[in-house]
Design an enzyme around this catalytic site. Structure first.
Site, PDB file in Angstrom:
ATOM      1  N   ALA A 136       2.540  -2.906  -3.550  1.00 15.43           N
ATOM      2  CA  ALA A 136       3.132  -0.690  -3.650  1.00 15.43           C
ATOM      3  C   ALA A 136       2.303  -0.264  -2.361  1.00 15.43           C
ATOM      4  O   ALA A 136       3.561   0.165  -1.762  1.00 15.43           O
ATOM      5  CB  ALA A 136       2.363  -0.061  -4.574  1.00 15.43           C
ATOM      6  N   TRP A 137       1.522  -1.071  -1.648  1.00 11.92           N
ATOM      7  CA  TRP A 137       1.639  -0.105  -0.076  1.00 11.92           C
ATOM      8  C   TRP A 137       1.949  -0.742   1.192  1.00 11.92           C
ATOM      9  O   TRP A 137       1.628  -0.279   2.520  1.00 11.92           O
ATOM     10  CB  TRP A 137      -0.114  -0.881   0.205  1.00 11.92           C
ATOM     11  N   GLU A 158      -8.431 -10.552  -6.711  1.00 10.51           N
ATOM     12  CA  GLU A 158      -7.568 -10.397  -6.053  1.00 10.51           C
ATOM     13  C   GLU A 158      -7.509 -11.707  -4.938  1.00 10.51           C
ATOM     14  O   GLU A 158      -8.146 -10.496  -4.140  1.00 10.51           O
ATOM     15  CB  GLU A 158      -6.237  -9.052  -6.310  1.00 10.51           C
ATOM     16  N   THR A 160      -0.701   1.829 -10.357  1.00  6.50           N
ATOM     17  CA  THR A 160      -0.456   1.147  -8.672  1.00  6.50           C
ATOM     18  C   THR A 160      -2.230   1.695  -7.714  1.00  6.50           C
ATOM     19  O   THR A 160      -2.067   1.330  -6.561  1.00  6.50           O
ATOM     20  CB  THR A 160       0.381   2.002  -7.886  1.00  6.50           C
ATOM     21  N   ALA A 161      -2.836   1.905  -8.427  1.00  6.97           N
ATOM     22  CA  ALA A 161      -4.212   1.949  -7.558  1.00  6.97           C
ATOM     23  C   ALA A 161      -5.441   1.280  -7.170  1.00  6.97           C
ATOM     24  O   ALA A 161      -5.521   0.596  -6.436  1.00  6.97           O
ATOM     25  CB  ALA A 161      -4.660   3.561  -7.896  1.00  6.97           C
ATOM     26  N   ARG A 162      -6.392   0.931  -8.502  1.00  8.97           N
ATOM     27  CA  ARG A 162      -7.420   0.009  -8.372  1.00  8.97           C
ATOM     28  C   ARG A 162      -7.521  -0.414  -9.843  1.00  8.97           C
ATOM     29  O   ARG A 162      -7.451   0.167 -10.875  1.00  8.97           O
ATOM     30  CB  ARG A 162      -8.637   0.293  -7.948  1.00  8.97           C
ATOM     31  N   THR A 189      -7.703   2.645   3.151  1.00  8.42           N
ATOM     32  CA  THR A 189      -7.811   4.007   2.396  1.00  8.42           C
ATOM     33  C   THR A 189      -8.993   4.335   2.405  1.00  8.42           C
ATOM     34  O   THR A 189     -10.506   4.293   2.580  1.00  8.42           O
ATOM     35  CB  THR A 189      -7.118   4.412   1.577  1.00  8.42           C
ATOM     36  N   HIS A 245       0.332  -6.563  -6.060  1.00  8.38           N
ATOM     37  CA  HIS A 245      -0.028  -5.566  -5.293  1.00  8.38           C
ATOM     38  C   HIS A 245       0.343  -5.121  -3.644  1.00  8.38           C
ATOM     39  O   HIS A 245       0.504  -5.635  -3.074  1.00  8.38           O
ATOM     40  CB  HIS A 245      -1.849  -5.903  -4.755  1.00  8.38           C
ATOM     41  N   ASP A 302      -0.033  -3.535 -10.533  1.00 11.63           N
ATOM     42  CA  ASP A 302       0.529  -3.893  -9.277  1.00 11.63           C
ATOM     43  C   ASP A 302      -0.538  -4.413  -8.955  1.00 11.63           C
ATOM     44  O   ASP A 302      -0.953  -4.542  -7.580  1.00 11.63           O
ATOM     45  CB  ASP A 302       0.954  -3.239  -8.213  1.00 11.63           C
TER      46      ASP A 302
END
Length: 325
Positions: A294-295, A269, A238-240, A79, A292, A264
């Protein structure tokens, strides 16, 4: 250009895990790279019409190089598009598309998992049993870690797009009260169903970040904003990673000025072994760090690649689909 003439290059196919790319190779001439390291991007996009990237950066230097002359579309398999120099792409006439909303259910579910872990310490208790802690308890139970009920607790959501709304819907089923922050850049009066981020930070028992990374949101959670939080409050991201000033967060966690945090995403990363957050997670019992993921539900990854395929097909047929420039 016909569909058959298009040449597609995948720069970081390893990020999709075990989801097959066969649908792409059946339609187009595809070159698939599992990992692309810095310095490898230019030679790999040379001669290709479409570059598919999740996290491989395509900056102005890449876009202006002779090797990129055939590039017409950057299909971001995510996204967020902060890995692309959108201004330079527009100048060069290179289109960009992304995949909004593919991981809404996955991220919302994982966010609730983190909230539940903070509230119930299930993972800690599972580890305690494996380590023999329960077996040594003088009573029938093991009361080694604090737990609390979510009912009536206030969940503050920063970023009320599809993911933020999905988190709110799930949290309400636990009896939580929802607070929604106005956008950081909001000027003038705040909408009636929002509150200022300062008020949210003061009131919320759990703050969950779901906003994009922009110049306005970078280091949104910093020394000053952390100081507004209640000492019993928790932070979830859990975003950035760059939404949070990690140095400031580690300091307040170490001093117990907030109850805890679950991250997360972090600033780099994958992280080096000595990354401050990774080091702090080894030391502090009030910091949870996950890699990372969550997605990453299987359904989300399948949905992601289905949408990437649709974006590429639409572009090659001359149609607009999720185009950003």
């Amino acid at each position: 250009m016909s569909l058959a003439q298009a040449r597609i290059v995948f720069l970081d196919a390893a990020t999709y895990g075990d989801v097959s790319l066969e649908r792409f190779s059946e339609k187009w001439r595809c070159t698939i790279h599992q990992i692309t390291h810095p310095g490898e991007t230019l030679p790999r996009i040379a001669g290709h019409t479409v570059a598919v990237t999740n996290k491989v950066s395509i900056d102005g230097a890449v876009l202006n190089a002779p090797e990129a002359r055939d590039l017409k579309l950057i299909a971001v398999a995510a996204t967020g598009t902060d890995i692309i120099d959108r201004e330079e792409a527009a100048r060069r006439g290179v289109k960009i598309c992304n995949v909004p909303g593919y991981a809404t259910q996955s991220v919302a579910q994982f966010t609730l998992a983190l909230i539940l872990e903070l509230a119930s310490s299930a993972g800690k208790y599972i580890g305690a049993v494996k380590a023999g802690g329960w077996q040594k308890s003088p009573v029938f139970s093991l009361l080694a870690f604090p737990t609390f009920e979510l009912t009536e607790k206030k969940l503050g959501i920063v970023g009320y797009g599809s993911i933020g709304q999905a988190v709110a819907e799930r949290a309400r089923s636990f009896g939580m009260k929802i607070l929604v922050a106005a956008r950081p850049s909001t000027e003038g009066s705040i909408p009636h169903d929002r509150i200022s981020i300062e008020q949210l930070l003061r009131e919320a028992d759990i703050i969950s970040l779901h906003c994009p990374l922009t110049p306005e949101t970078r280091n949104l959670i910093n020394q000053s904003t952390l100081a507004l939080m209640k000492p019993t409050a928790f932070l979830i991201n859990t975003a950035r990673g760059a939404l949070v000033d990690e140095t400031a967060l580690i300091e307040v966690l170490r001093k117990r000025q907030i109850a805890g945090a679950a991250l997360d995403v972090i600033s780099r990363e994958p992280p080096p072994a000595d990354h401050p957050i990774v080091s702090a997670a080894r030391e502090l019992d009030n910091l949870i760090v996950t890699p990372h993921i969550a997605w990453s539900a299987r359904e989300a990854r399948e949905r992601l690649l289905h949408e990437v395929e649709g974006n590429i097909t639409a572009y090659l047929l001359g149609r607009d689909r999720n185009l950003l420039t």
